[in-house]
Design a protein around this motif. Structure first.
Motif, PDB file in Angstrom:
ATOM      1  N   GLY A   1       0.774  -1.006   0.034  1.00  0.00           N
ATOM      2  CA  GLY A   1       0.112  -0.076  -0.200  1.00  0.00           C
ATOM      3  C   GLY A   1       0.863   1.375  -0.052  1.00  0.00           C
ATOM      4  N   MET A   2       0.630   2.129   0.863  1.00  0.00           N
ATOM      5  CA  MET A   2       1.456   3.413   1.056  1.00  0.00           C
ATOM      6  C   MET A   2       2.306   3.340   2.117  1.00  0.00           C
ATOM      7  N   SER A   3       2.570   2.267   2.616  1.00  0.00           N
ATOM      8  CA  SER A   3       3.707   2.072   3.914  1.00  0.00           C
ATOM      9  C   SER A   3       4.965   1.575   3.186  1.00  0.00           C
ATOM     10  N   MET A   4       5.404   1.931   2.117  1.00  0.00           N
ATOM     11  CA  MET A   4       6.318   1.751   1.418  1.00  0.00           C
ATOM     12  C   MET A   4       7.466   2.662   2.066  1.00  0.00           C
ATOM     13  N   PRO A   5       9.064   2.174   1.951  1.00  0.00           N
ATOM     14  CA  PRO A   5      10.058   3.023   2.510  1.00  0.00           C
ATOM     15  C   PRO A   5      10.184   4.361   1.785  1.00  0.00           C
ATOM     16  N   SER A   6      10.536   5.254   2.616  1.00  0.00           N
ATOM     17  CA  SER A   6      10.550   6.660   2.213  1.00  0.00           C
ATOM     18  C   SER A   6      12.113   6.786   1.534  1.00  0.00           C
ATOM     19  N   GLU A   7      13.024   6.042   1.679  1.00  0.00           N
ATOM     20  CA  GLU A   7      14.359   6.245   1.104  1.00  0.00           C
ATOM     21  C   GLU A   7      14.747   4.661   0.942  1.00  0.00           C
ATOM     22  N   ASP A   8      15.712   4.926   0.118  1.00  0.00           N
ATOM     23  CA  ASP A   8      16.477   3.565  -0.287  1.00  0.00           C
ATOM     24  C   ASP A   8      17.224   2.810   0.756  1.00  0.00           C
ATOM     25  N   PRO A   9      16.554   1.239   1.166  1.00  0.00           N
ATOM     26  CA  PRO A   9      17.170   0.712   2.309  1.00  0.00           C
ATOM     27  C   PRO A   9      18.604   0.405   2.106  1.00  0.00           C
ATOM     28  N   THR A  10      19.323   0.689   0.981  1.00  0.00           N
ATOM     29  CA  THR A  10      20.476   0.220   0.907  1.00  0.00           C
ATOM     30  C   THR A  10      21.620   1.433   0.247  1.00  0.00           C
ATOM     31  N   LEU A  11      22.758   1.290   0.098  1.00  0.00           N
ATOM     32  CA  LEU A  11      23.780   2.117  -0.225  1.00  0.00           C
ATOM     33  C   LEU A  11      24.182   1.775  -1.510  1.00  0.00           C
ATOM     34  N   GLN A  12      24.286   2.518  -2.376  1.00  0.00           N
ATOM     35  CA  GLN A  12      25.046   2.334  -3.886  1.00  0.00           C
ATOM     36  C   GLN A  12      26.494   2.765  -3.711  1.00  0.00           C
ATOM     37  N   SER A  13      27.209   1.653  -4.156  1.00  0.00           N
ATOM     38  CA  SER A  13      28.745   1.839  -4.115  1.00  0.00           C
ATOM     39  C   SER A  13      29.266   2.708  -5.539  1.00  0.00           C
ATOM     40  N   GLY A  14      30.494   3.295  -5.263  1.00  0.00           N
ATOM     41  CA  GLY A  14      30.967   3.783  -6.559  1.00  0.00           C
ATOM     42  C   GLY A  14      29.787   5.214  -6.887  1.00  0.00           C
ATOM     43  N   VAL A  15      30.307   5.534  -8.118  1.00  0.00           N
ATOM     44  CA  VAL A  15      29.476   6.650  -8.787  1.00  0.00           C
ATOM     45  C   VAL A  15      28.322   5.957  -9.307  1.00  0.00           C
ATOM     46  N   ILE A  16      27.271   7.267  -9.363  1.00  0.00           N
ATOM     47  CA  ILE A  16      25.658   6.863  -9.703  1.00  0.00           C
ATOM     48  C   ILE A  16      25.967   6.400 -11.103  1.00  0.00           C
ATOM     49  N   ASP A  17      25.112   5.502 -11.685  1.00  0.00           N
ATOM     50  CA  ASP A  17      24.786   5.125 -13.166  1.00  0.00           C
ATOM     51  C   ASP A  17      24.322   6.144 -13.777  1.00  0.00           C
ATOM     52  N   LYS A  18      25.441   6.794 -14.650  1.00  0.00           N
ATOM     53  CA  LYS A  18      25.181   7.765 -15.295  1.00  0.00           C
ATOM     54  C   LYS A  18      24.369   7.392 -16.870  1.00  0.00           C
ATOM     55  N   SER A  19      24.185   5.926 -16.903  1.00  0.00           N
ATOM     56  CA  SER A  19      23.455   5.624 -17.945  1.00  0.00           C
ATOM     57  C   SER A  19      21.803   5.810 -17.820  1.00  0.00           C
ATOM     58  N   LYS A  20      21.413   6.209 -16.517  1.00  0.00           N
ATOM     59  CA  LYS A  20      20.305   6.480 -16.249  1.00  0.00           C
ATOM     60  C   LYS A  20      19.779   7.792 -16.768  1.00  0.00           C
ATOM     61  N   SER A  21      18.860   7.754 -17.561  1.00  0.00           N
ATOM     62  CA  SER A  21      18.398   9.174 -18.221  1.00  0.00           C
ATOM     63  C   SER A  21      18.183  10.098 -16.952  1.00  0.00           C
ATOM     64  N   ALA A  22      18.422  11.548 -17.246  1.00  0.00           N
ATOM     65  CA  ALA A  22      18.205  12.740 -16.421  1.00  0.00           C
ATOM     66  C   ALA A  22      16.894  12.617 -15.737  1.00  0.00           C
TER      67      ALA A  22
END
Length: 525
Positions: free
Chosen positions: A190-211
């Protein structure tokens, strides 16, 4: 005219009269919403009281004087008519005039209230949407209604897997007129989803993602500090409901649970009986989870490296991505709804779009993976049943007969374990009877809670007297929806319930006098 019996509830009472006079057909023209029937010289009616009258119907009844209205012998209380006007009456058959059931062999139809029609100015309880911070980063969404009904019993609705509090809108609007009602979204749904990422991304953010495109949450390399012990499991939801009752509702409640919510309802009642006044199971799932519980089976659980925790290993992620893409597809959601709703005329557009909206959350795939790999609960469904029975928790069973998933035999097995629990089987109705036939489910919930609050002096819904709870019977109900009468069949199984007889009815097996399946001899085949 002699009174045979009177059963009262929070919003209704059932008065049986003995009369040697047939009812006046002219009543149907004066009071077009009322019908009459002579059942073995007995007139049975149910009179529903509007929600703003808080006094007991029995209090009204004690001061009533008999009067004649248009040839009909009815009741009048201090100038206020209980037949017509302020009250809505529902007679146990919709045909006009008197007719003996013994002469026709016909089962009388019971006309029950429909849902409040706001387009016609009928009052529906307003619903408030709220958030409650249970733990850091874990916000719980819930909806509530009927807060002004301060002296009424509280009810908590728990949803099935994949839906949320929105699935109980028809209960909150209707039952919220008389009770205090809450509906909860389990964490991760429902609407009881996490408000932020429960994990940490290592390294540089994937720039292949569109803006501007969000990363998929939950598939990082390291768990956030607040998510290191997070597992979307049955034990998490039990703890969530426990805290919600203590911190938000702040008093013992009646819990109503559908599917997964039914299991959680039993679990919390068995674990914390002081918080639960009673449990209603709506096609409760009798199992959940595949992996062993680390507390019950610590050695066995260590054999499985992924117990639903974060971060999710890459091999598990790849395996679940394909499954998630399939089940989150709109066509798949549509197909599932077709399966679980027996009456395809039911409008499920709202349910469809709310489910689809949840699947678009960036953490949805990771939460689903955690749920699929979460361990089993500390108490099995059967152990939770035993705990409720040991603590004398009242349980009511309301099952859709046409459920393709939790088939009625599962309800029959619960009934076998708890012979005193009333068991209502509704048809046509599928896995979610509260949304498919809310009129019937609300009617049964009202009556069951009323019976418990009266300590048994009021008969269970559809029963003629408290003593008839031992017997099985069949009723035909009707309610009005969008101007049309909708028929529904309800089978009640009393305390003299025979599991073998019920099991045989599913398989169409003949029975001998000892209520066990007949063993055919070779020459009979």
């Amino acid at each position: 005219m002699e009174i045979l019996s009177c059963h009262s509830g929070l919003c209704c009472y059932d008065v049986n009269f003995f009369s040697r006079e047939t009812s006046d057909r002219s009543l149907s023209s004066t009071y077009p919403r009322h019908y009459s029937i002579l059942q073995q010289k007995s007139l049975c009616c149910i009179v529903f009281k509007p929600s703003h009258l808080r006094s007991s119907p029995l209090d009204h009844f004690r001061s009533n004087k008999f009067c004649t209205i248009g040839g009909f012998k009815g009741l009048r209380n201090s100038g206020s008519s209980l037949v017509g006007g302020t009250y809505n009456s529902y007679i146990l058959d919709r045909e006009e005039g008197a007719r003996s059931i013994t002469d026709t062999g016909k089962v009388p139809k019971i006309l029950i209230p429909g849902l409040p029609d706001e387009s016609k100015g009928e009052y529906a309880a307003p619903i408030s949407s709220c958030f409650w911070e249970w733990k850091p980063k874990l916000n719980v969404h819930y909806e509530k209604s009927g807060s002004e009904n301060v002296n009424s019993p509280p009810i908590l609705f728990l949803p099935g897997f994949g839906v949320g509090s929105f699935h109980y809108e028809k209960q909150l609007k209707d039952l919220g007129r008389e009770f205090r009602a809450w509906a909860l979204d389990f964490l991760g749904q429902g609407m009881s989803m996490p408000s932020e990422d429960p994990t940490l991304q290592s390294g540089v953010i994937d720039k292949s993602k569109s803006a501007g495109e969000d990363l998929v949450w939950g598939f990082g390399d390291e768990a956030q500090p607040w998510a290191k012990e997070l597992v979307y499991s049955m034990d998490l939801w039990r703890d969530q409901v426990h805290s919600f009752i203590e911190e938000v509702i702040k008093e013992p409640v009646y819990i109503v649970g559908n599917s997964l919510g039914g299991y959680v309802a039993l679990y919390i009642a068995a674990s914390n009986p002081h918080l639960v006044k009673g449990v209603t199971l709506l096609n409760a799932t009798p199992f959940w989870g595949f992996l062993p519980n680390p507390i019950k089976s610590p050695r066995l659980s260590r054999m499985f490296p992924m117990p639903g925790t974060f971060p999710i290993p890459a091999p598990v992620r790849k395996m679940t991505e394909l499954v998630w893409q399939k089940i989150s597809d709109p066509d798949s959601i549509t197909e599932v709804l077709k399966q679980v709703y027996a009456d395809h005329s039911t409008n499920v557009d709202g349910v469809f779009f709310r489910i689809l909206e949840t699947t678009k959350h960036p953490a949805a795939a990771a939460v689903f993976t955690s749920i699929m790999f979460a361990p089993q609960s500390q108490l099995s469904f059967d152990e939770a049943l035993s705990g409720c029975r040991a603590n004398n928790i009242p349980i009511c069973l309301v099952y859709g007969k046409d459920d393709p998933w939790v088939k009625p035999i599962w309800g029959a097995q619960v009934k076998r374990r708890l012979p005193e629990a009333p068991y209502y089987e509704i048809s046509p109705a599928g896995h979610c009877p509260h949304d498919e036939v809310p009129e019937v489910v609300n009617f049964l919930l009202r009556g069951w809670i009323t019976s418990l609050e009266s300590k048994g002096s009021v008969a269970l819904p559809l029963l003629d007297s408290p003593e008839s709870a031992a017997l099985d019977f069949f009723k035909e109900l009707e309610f009005v929806r969008e101007g049309l009468r909708k028929p529904v069949n309800v089978q009640f199984y009393g305390s003299n319930f025979s599991f073998w007889k019920r099991f045989g009815s599913y398989l169409n097996l003949p029975f001998q006098g000892n209520d066990r399946p007949k063993i055919w001899k070779q020459e009979e085949i």
